[in-house]
Design a protein around this motif. Structure first.
Motif, PDB file in Angstrom:
ATOM      1  N   GLU A   1       0.698  -1.401   0.148  1.00  0.00           N
ATOM      2  CA  GLU A   1       0.002  -0.142   0.067  1.00  0.00           C
ATOM      3  C   GLU A   1       0.818   1.168  -0.141  1.00  0.00           C
ATOM      4  O   GLU A   1       0.376   2.628  -0.133  1.00  0.00           O
ATOM      5  N   ARG A   2       2.538   1.204   0.526  1.00  0.00           N
ATOM      6  CA  ARG A   2       2.750   2.093   0.123  1.00  0.00           C
ATOM      7  C   ARG A   2       3.186   3.313  -1.178  1.00  0.00           C
ATOM      8  O   ARG A   2       4.101   4.443  -1.031  1.00  0.00           O
ATOM      9  N   PHE A   3       3.456   2.443  -1.720  1.00  0.00           N
ATOM     10  CA  PHE A   3       3.358   3.672  -3.182  1.00  0.00           C
ATOM     11  C   PHE A   3       3.462   2.851  -4.199  1.00  0.00           C
ATOM     12  O   PHE A   3       2.956   1.461  -4.824  1.00  0.00           O
ATOM     13  N   SER A   4       2.520   3.348  -5.662  1.00  0.00           N
ATOM     14  CA  SER A   4       2.161   3.153  -7.243  1.00  0.00           C
ATOM     15  C   SER A   4       3.185   3.439  -7.502  1.00  0.00           C
ATOM     16  O   SER A   4       4.061   4.385  -7.678  1.00  0.00           O
ATOM     17  N   PRO A   5       3.685   3.709  -9.039  1.00  0.00           N
ATOM     18  CA  PRO A   5       4.364   4.242 -10.089  1.00  0.00           C
ATOM     19  C   PRO A   5       4.177   5.939  -9.358  1.00  0.00           C
ATOM     20  O   PRO A   5       2.934   6.231 -10.315  1.00  0.00           O
ATOM     21  N   THR A   6       5.187   5.609  -9.255  1.00  0.00           N
ATOM     22  CA  THR A   6       5.470   7.720  -8.952  1.00  0.00           C
ATOM     23  C   THR A   6       7.096   8.286  -9.391  1.00  0.00           C
ATOM     24  O   THR A   6       8.228   7.678  -9.488  1.00  0.00           O
ATOM     25  N   THR A   7       6.845   9.406 -10.296  1.00  0.00           N
ATOM     26  CA  THR A   7       8.391  10.571  -9.682  1.00  0.00           C
ATOM     27  C   THR A   7       7.884  11.224  -8.836  1.00  0.00           C
ATOM     28  O   THR A   7       6.634  12.190  -9.243  1.00  0.00           O
ATOM     29  N   LEU A   8       8.886  11.821  -8.292  1.00  0.00           N
ATOM     30  CA  LEU A   8       9.653  12.832  -7.481  1.00  0.00           C
ATOM     31  C   LEU A   8      10.430  13.738  -8.080  1.00  0.00           C
ATOM     32  O   LEU A   8      11.316  13.191  -7.724  1.00  0.00           O
ATOM     33  N   ILE A   9      10.256  15.065  -7.337  1.00  0.00           N
ATOM     34  CA  ILE A   9      10.940  15.780  -8.311  1.00  0.00           C
ATOM     35  C   ILE A   9      10.689  16.775  -6.511  1.00  0.00           C
ATOM     36  O   ILE A   9      10.013  17.357  -6.000  1.00  0.00           O
ATOM     37  N   GLN A  10      12.161  16.927  -6.376  1.00  0.00           N
ATOM     38  CA  GLN A  10      12.408  18.120  -4.693  1.00  0.00           C
ATOM     39  C   GLN A  10      12.965  19.401  -5.477  1.00  0.00           C
ATOM     40  O   GLN A  10      14.677  18.427  -5.579  1.00  0.00           O
ATOM     41  N   LYS A  11      12.908  20.741  -4.825  1.00  0.00           N
ATOM     42  CA  LYS A  11      13.288  21.878  -5.906  1.00  0.00           C
ATOM     43  C   LYS A  11      13.751  22.561  -4.465  1.00  0.00           C
ATOM     44  O   LYS A  11      13.019  22.559  -3.882  1.00  0.00           O
ATOM     45  N   ARG A  12      14.432  23.028  -4.293  1.00  0.00           N
ATOM     46  CA  ARG A  12      14.918  24.277  -3.446  1.00  0.00           C
ATOM     47  C   ARG A  12      14.382  25.579  -3.928  1.00  0.00           C
ATOM     48  O   ARG A  12      14.919  25.411  -5.341  1.00  0.00           O
TER      49      ARG A  12
ATOM     50  N   TYR B   1       1.399   8.162 -12.144  1.00  0.00           N
ATOM     51  CA  TYR B   1       1.469   7.049 -13.079  1.00  0.00           C
ATOM     52  C   TYR B   1      -0.092   7.517 -13.469  1.00  0.00           C
ATOM     53  O   TYR B   1      -0.530   6.903 -14.971  1.00  0.00           O
ATOM     54  N   GLU B   2      -0.893   6.312 -12.260  1.00  0.00           N
ATOM     55  CA  GLU B   2      -1.898   5.220 -12.880  1.00  0.00           C
ATOM     56  C   GLU B   2      -2.292   6.677 -13.017  1.00  0.00           C
ATOM     57  O   GLU B   2      -4.068   6.395 -13.921  1.00  0.00           O
ATOM     58  N   THR B   3      -3.092   7.823 -12.311  1.00  0.00           N
ATOM     59  CA  THR B   3      -3.623   8.898 -12.352  1.00  0.00           C
ATOM     60  C   THR B   3      -4.032   9.933 -12.669  1.00  0.00           C
ATOM     61  O   THR B   3      -4.798  10.923 -13.499  1.00  0.00           O
ATOM     62  N   GLU B   4      -2.406  10.409 -13.766  1.00  0.00           N
ATOM     63  CA  GLU B   4      -2.203  10.893 -14.058  1.00  0.00           C
ATOM     64  C   GLU B   4      -1.941  12.374 -13.068  1.00  0.00           C
ATOM     65  O   GLU B   4      -2.485  13.317 -14.371  1.00  0.00           O
ATOM     66  N   GLU B   5      -1.614  12.500 -12.079  1.00  0.00           N
ATOM     67  CA  GLU B   5      -2.637  13.253 -10.820  1.00  0.00           C
ATOM     68  C   GLU B   5      -0.547  14.168 -10.420  1.00  0.00           C
ATOM     69  O   GLU B   5       0.492  13.184 -10.461  1.00  0.00           O
ATOM     70  N   PHE B   6      -0.725  15.513 -10.207  1.00  0.00           N
ATOM     71  CA  PHE B   6       0.571  15.704  -9.031  1.00  0.00           C
ATOM     72  C   PHE B   6      -0.098  16.449  -8.269  1.00  0.00           C
ATOM     73  O   PHE B   6      -1.459  16.241  -7.200  1.00  0.00           O
TER      74      PHE B   6
END
Length: 544
Positions: free
Chosen positions: A448-459, A471-476
């Motif tokens: 339950e902890r993750f599904s296909p995801t990309t994460l960016i952290q920016k300063r 990726y499944e929902t195409e949501e941000f």
């Protein structure tokens, strides 16, 4: 053999031929790198690493002392669980790197316990590597170009079990997660305590560690545990099975005794199993916490954290008196870079952070990190610079005098490493590193902890933002960690013009990184087509 590995062997050969003097060693510090397992951001009692959110229950006086002696990082990051963190740390690469490929523990198709399978998922996950490439350039190879003696004592997850092949490790003392032995004719398993095998006597199931497997006796307690006797009634240990955490600490101390003040510097990497489940503390410490009113489960966890802490102290003290004779004339503390880190967030309560081990929320990837190097790193100092496990390879290269930029240029392939050195921050010469972005990419599932995801952290200025793409929902989802450490307020639900500008820029950077690294995304189950990256204008759908 890759070009990178070939180059490393040439450099090591040249170095060996030219000889190595004690004066050269003096300018190259020994390095002791302790890696805890599943120790959360708020599991230590020091407040230096966690914006004064140190635990009021768990006691870590040795780690606290270490923080007072060096620099702590409040924004230290890992991957979401152990194997990908260790693989990234050793390779210096994101999982997308040519020598890495380790995205998750086991696979990217981990069963969801809630549904007992994958009945409704949309994406067939990417098939990952389970270990880093043997032919790749790694942190051990890098240090060996400067004549370092190298050792791994503990858990090798992310590299082969047991360690085989050419990874640049002189002493690969690997031990599995579970100890197995035949006891009274039956195969028995233990997570932390030595077993009495019918054929082999007391054992941890490892030729390397079995000499440390004998039960506790008074002599051992007096010689090894007495500095911590104020914390518990250690007499209850006599005759009880040895704890793996103590065995790893003892082995590390013996390594320091052997290698201290030799002609070559050493790199001692100590990845403990503590405080990973199934949690088993040491009897004296568990009783201590039970008497303080903790539940049995809490007491075992608190016990194991304090036991880990004691072994951090044990290893640190070995630097001060390597031969153990009480005479500190052989003290090597001032010529040793000492590092304490955890492989991912805690599996239990990480409040005020959201989430836990296995997730890309802060509770899964933000951890304690401390560096000590007397007379080089300022005492009791704190940095808010975001650093990641990929950054250790170039950072240690700077301390060891490795011209890693030349190595990368000579390699001519797709990068030796992805990280950025933060050595100048440690030395007090800079407040920030030039890099603004960090990335996490998970092309698959883990319960339950993750599904296909990309994460960016920016300063951006003095704030760190996180942008998730699912990726499944195409949501941000967008969060400002400076104002919202607990990731409660998705800024794209009612975005301002400023937040939309931030999101668009972060999405553009994310897309550029995905393309540059040819990051895999898996395929759609319904038609077998490759899952696309987020579109350049995809964030624009969120209305201001």
């Amino acid at each position: 053999m890759t070009k990178a590995k070939y180059l490393v062997l040439i450099l090591i050969s040249i170095f060996s031929f030219s000889g190595y003097s004690q004066s050269q060693h003096a300018s190259k510090p020994n390095i002791v790198f302790i890696l805890a397992d599943d120790l959360g951001w708020t599991d230590v009692s020091t407040g230096n690493t966690n914006f004064n959110n140190g635990s009021k229950i768990f006691q870590t006086p040795e780690i606290d002392k270490l923080a007072s002696q060096g620099m702590s990082f409040t924004n230290a990051y890992t991957n979401q669980n152990c194997a990908p963190t260790r693989a990234a740390l050793i390779s210096g690469q994101y999982a997308t790197g040519s020598d890495n490929g380790v995205y998750n523990v086991g696979s990217l198709k981990r069963q969801d316990k809630r549904t007992k399978g994958f009945p409704n998922v949309l994406i067939e996950p990417h098939e990952q590597q389970k270990v880093i490439s043997e032919d790749g350039f790694n942190i051990f190879d890098m240090l060996k170009t400067q004549g370092y003696q190298t050792a791994l004592i503990g858990k090798s997850h992310g590299t082969p079990h047991p360690l085989r092949g050419d990874y640049g490790i002189d002493l690969p003392a690997d031990i599995h997660n579970e100890i197995a032995a035949t006891v009274n004719g039956e195969k028995t398993k233990s997570y932390y305590l030595a077993l009495h095998s019918d054929g082999n006597g007391w054992t941890f199931g490892s030729d390397y560690f079995d000499k440390y497997a004998h039960p506790y006796n008074q002599k051992y307690i007096d010689e090894n545990l007495s500095p911590y006797k104020k914390n518990s009634n250690q007499s209850v240990l006599v005759g009880t099975p040895k704890h793996l955490t103590d065995a790893i600490g003892d082995f590390s101390v013996d390594y320091i005794k052997e290698k201290a003040n030799t002609e070559k510097p050493f790199f001692l990497y100590v990845p403990f199993h503590a405080v990973h489940s199934d949690v088993v503390g040491r009897k004296d410490l568990t009783e201590k916490y039970l008497k303080r009113g903790l539940s049995e489960k809490q007491a075992e966890y608190a016990s194991l954290i304090e036991l880990l802490d004691q072994n951090v102290g044990k290893i640190s003290n070995a630097l001060k008196d390597p031969n153990g004779d009480g005479d500190f004339s052989d003290d090597i503390t001032n010529n040793t870079l000492f590092i304490f880190y955890s492989d991912n967030g805690g599996l239990v309560d990480n409040v005020p952070l959201k989430g836990k081990k296995g997730s890309l929320d802060e509770g899964g990837i933000r951890v304690p990190l401390i560096f000590r190097f007397p007379n080089v790193i300022k005492k009791n100092s704190v940095s808010n610079q975001a650093v990641h496990c990929i950054d250790f390879l170039p950072t240690l290269a700077d301390f060891a005098g490795v011209d890693i930029a030349s190595l990368q240029k000579a390699n001519g392939e797709k990068g030796i490493y992805d990280g950025a050195s933060f050595a100048h921050i440690l030395k007090g010469k800079q407040k920030r590193i030039e890099r603004d972005n960090l990335f996490w990419h998970l092309p698959g599932y883990m319960d339950e902890r993750f599904s296909p995801t990309t994460l960016i952290q920016k300063r951006i200025g003095n704030a760190y933002y996180k942008l998730f793409y699912f990726y499944e929902t195409e949501e941000f989802a967008l969060y400002n960690l400076k104002k919202d450490l607990g990731e409660k307020d998705n800024l794209l639900e009612k975005p301002t013009s400023k937040n939309m500008k931030v999101a668009l820029k972060m999405n553009a950077d994310m897309l550029a990184w995905l393309k540059a690294n040819m990051a895999p995304t898996g395929t759609f189950i319904k038609n077998g087509n490759t899952v696309p990256y987020p579109k350049a204008d995809a964030v624009s759908k969120y209305k201001q």
